[in-house]
Design an enzyme around this catalytic site. Structure first.
Site, mmCIF file in Angstrom:
data_model
loop_
_atom_site.group_PDB
_atom_site.id
_atom_site.type_symbol
_atom_site.label_atom_id
_atom_site.label_comp_id
_atom_site.label_asym_id
_atom_site.label_seq_id
_atom_site.Cartn_x
_atom_site.Cartn_y
_atom_site.Cartn_z
ATOM 1 N N ASN A 1 0.873 -1.178 0.000
ATOM 2 C CA ASN A 1 0.000 0.000 0.000
ATOM 3 C C ASN A 1 0.909 1.227 0.000
ATOM 4 O O ASN A 1 1.500 1.566 1.026
ATOM 5 C CB ASN A 1 -0.882 -0.038 1.262
ATOM 6 C CG ASN A 1 -1.728 1.215 1.402
ATOM 7 O OD1 ASN A 1 -1.770 2.064 0.503
ATOM 8 N ND2 ASN A 1 -2.402 1.347 2.539
ATOM 9 N N LYS B 1 0.070 4.197 -0.257
ATOM 10 C CA LYS B 1 -0.595 5.370 0.339
ATOM 11 C C LYS B 1 -0.386 6.586 -0.579
ATOM 12 O O LYS B 1 -0.303 6.413 -1.791
ATOM 13 C CB LYS B 1 -0.099 5.610 1.770
ATOM 14 C CG LYS B 1 -0.210 4.320 2.608
ATOM 15 C CD LYS B 1 0.002 4.519 4.072
ATOM 16 C CE LYS B 1 -0.157 3.174 4.786
ATOM 17 N NZ LYS B 1 -0.010 3.281 6.233
ATOM 18 N N HIS C 1 -9.386 1.059 5.256
ATOM 19 C CA HIS C 1 -8.091 1.263 5.910
ATOM 20 C C HIS C 1 -8.288 2.203 7.096
ATOM 21 O O HIS C 1 -9.115 3.113 7.050
ATOM 22 C CB HIS C 1 -7.087 1.862 4.914
ATOM 23 C CG HIS C 1 -5.695 1.864 5.447
ATOM 24 N ND1 HIS C 1 -5.238 2.810 6.340
ATOM 25 C CD2 HIS C 1 -4.661 1.009 5.241
ATOM 26 C CE1 HIS C 1 -3.984 2.527 6.653
ATOM 27 N NE2 HIS C 1 -3.607 1.441 6.005
ATOM 28 N N GLU D 1 -6.698 4.634 8.089
ATOM 29 C CA GLU D 1 -6.551 6.063 7.760
ATOM 30 C C GLU D 1 -7.836 6.608 7.144
ATOM 31 O O GLU D 1 -8.170 7.781 7.312
ATOM 32 C CB GLU D 1 -5.327 6.251 6.839
ATOM 33 C CG GLU D 1 -4.034 6.094 7.627
ATOM 34 C CD GLU D 1 -2.872 5.481 6.866
ATOM 35 O OE1 GLU D 1 -2.850 5.531 5.631
ATOM 36 O OE2 GLU D 1 -1.971 4.932 7.533
ATOM 37 N N GLU E 1 -4.901 -4.876 10.726
ATOM 38 C CA GLU E 1 -3.881 -3.847 10.917
ATOM 39 C C GLU E 1 -4.163 -3.100 12.213
ATOM 40 O O GLU E 1 -5.009 -2.194 12.244
ATOM 41 C CB GLU E 1 -3.919 -2.839 9.755
ATOM 42 C CG GLU E 1 -3.649 -3.451 8.398
ATOM 43 C CD GLU E 1 -3.074 -2.420 7.415
ATOM 44 O OE1 GLU E 1 -1.999 -2.699 6.884
ATOM 45 O OE2 GLU E 1 -3.691 -1.363 7.213
ATOM 46 N N GLY F 1 2.875 2.368 10.791
ATOM 47 C CA GLY F 1 3.860 3.441 10.634
ATOM 48 C C GLY F 1 4.598 3.809 11.912
ATOM 49 O O GLY F 1 5.250 4.846 11.971
ATOM 50 N N SER G 1 3.773 -1.973 10.252
ATOM 51 C CA SER G 1 5.221 -2.015 10.495
ATOM 52 C C SER G 1 5.869 -3.343 10.110
ATOM 53 O O SER G 1 6.813 -3.784 10.778
ATOM 54 C CB SER G 1 5.531 -1.669 11.965
ATOM 55 O OG SER G 1 5.125 -0.330 12.233
HETATM 56 P P1 13P Z 1 3.265 0.484 7.572
HETATM 57 O O1 13P Z 1 3.759 -0.807 6.975
HETATM 58 O O2 13P Z 1 3.962 1.678 7.023
HETATM 59 O O3 13P Z 1 3.207 0.421 9.055
HETATM 60 O O4 13P Z 1 1.744 0.650 7.069
HETATM 61 C C1 13P Z 1 0.871 -0.403 7.190
HETATM 62 C C2 13P Z 1 -0.364 -0.075 6.454
HETATM 63 O O5 13P Z 1 -1.114 0.783 6.847
HETATM 64 C C3 13P Z 1 -0.629 -0.811 5.214
HETATM 65 O O6 13P Z 1 -1.919 -0.590 4.767
#
Ligand code: 13P
Length: 253
Positions: free
Chosen positions: A12, A14, A99, A101, A169, A175, A215
């Site tokens: 992803n 983003k 997601h 976010e 997640e 992150g 992560s």
């Molecule tokens: P990270 O791998 O950067 O922690 O992000 C995970 C994520 O949100 C994947 O959708």
């Protein structure tokens, strides 16, 4: 580890990536050697602006692409939105929906996530439905209850192993460099499989791919990917480095 489910490792990106970053996809394709191809599926979910070009660049590589979100609407006066059919038309096979976010920054509820998952399926995309608890919820001992509720609210009725992927997640792991212990992941993934069994029937649930995200890095991938009921990863930051993304994929093989 012998797997009964072919794993999927999805990147992803983003809101990262200009056209120059198409080189990452090309590098991933170059490193997707036959021995990996035989064992692990890969997908790259770039920003919408790069979806068509990424899909075109990956033709013939068996690496799929996906969108990061889609509208619940099919078409019309919805400025700024992108429909599932548009993602499919740009070459996508998957759509990430729900997601954290999106849930947090855009107020997406379980009901909206379910509609997005259904819209994806209607366009013949496989939704990657994301679930996960916050730090407060975990500390309060409510992680399992929260995730079960998210599943009940956002998994489309009648989904099958071929039309649904779930990504667990934990919000606090995204992150941050923090990850749950393998034991916590095992407990959660087992609970997710069991809840899907109630919603979709046990035999369907047994085949649905359950990804872990948050992560994931080359240094922790082997530990996380070898947990029972973990059928791959949804990778954020590390998917922007071809070498790291491929190393994570290798940890699933
Ligand atoms: P990270 O791998 O950067 O922690 O992000 C995970 C994520 O949100 C994947 O959708």
């Amino acid at each position: 580890m012998t797997r009964s489910i072919r794993p999927l490792v999805a990147g992803n990106w983003k809101m990262n990536g200009l056209r120059a970053e198409l080189a990452i996809a090309a590098e991933v394709a170059k490193g997707y050697a036959p021995e990996l191809k035989n064992k692990v599926d890969l997908a790259i979910c770039p920003p919408a602006s790069l979806l068509f070009m990424t899909s075109a660049a990956l033709i013939g590589t068996r690496i799929a692409t996906g969108g990061q979100d889609c509208s619940i609407q099919e078409a019309g006066a919805f400025t700024g939105e992108i429909s599932a059919a548009m993602l499919a038309d740009a070459g996508a096979s998957y759509a990430i929906v729900g997601h954290s976010e999106r849930r947090t920054l855009h107020g997406e509820t379980n009901a909206i996530v379910k509609e997005k998952a259904q819209a994806s399926q209607k366009a013949l995309l496989v939704p990657i439905v994301c679930v996960g608890e916050t730090k407060d919820e975990r500390e309060a001992g409510r992680a399992l209850a929260i995730v079960r509720k998210q599943l009940r609210g956002s998994v489309p009725d009648g989904a099958t192993a071929a039309t649904l992927v779930i990504a667990y997640e934990p919000v606090w792991a995204i992150g941050t460099g923090l990850t749950p212990t393998p034991q916590d992941v095992a407990e959660m993934h087992e609970a997710i499989r069991a809840e899907l069994g109630k919603l979709l029937g046990k035999s369907v649930a047994a085949g649905v791919r359950l990804l872990y995200g948050g992560s994931v890095k080359p240094s922790n991938a082997a530990e996380l990917m070898n947990v029972a009921h973990v059928d791959g990863a949804l990778v954020g930051g590390a998917s922007l480095k071809a070498e790291d993304f491929l190393a994570i994929a290798k940890a699933c093989a």
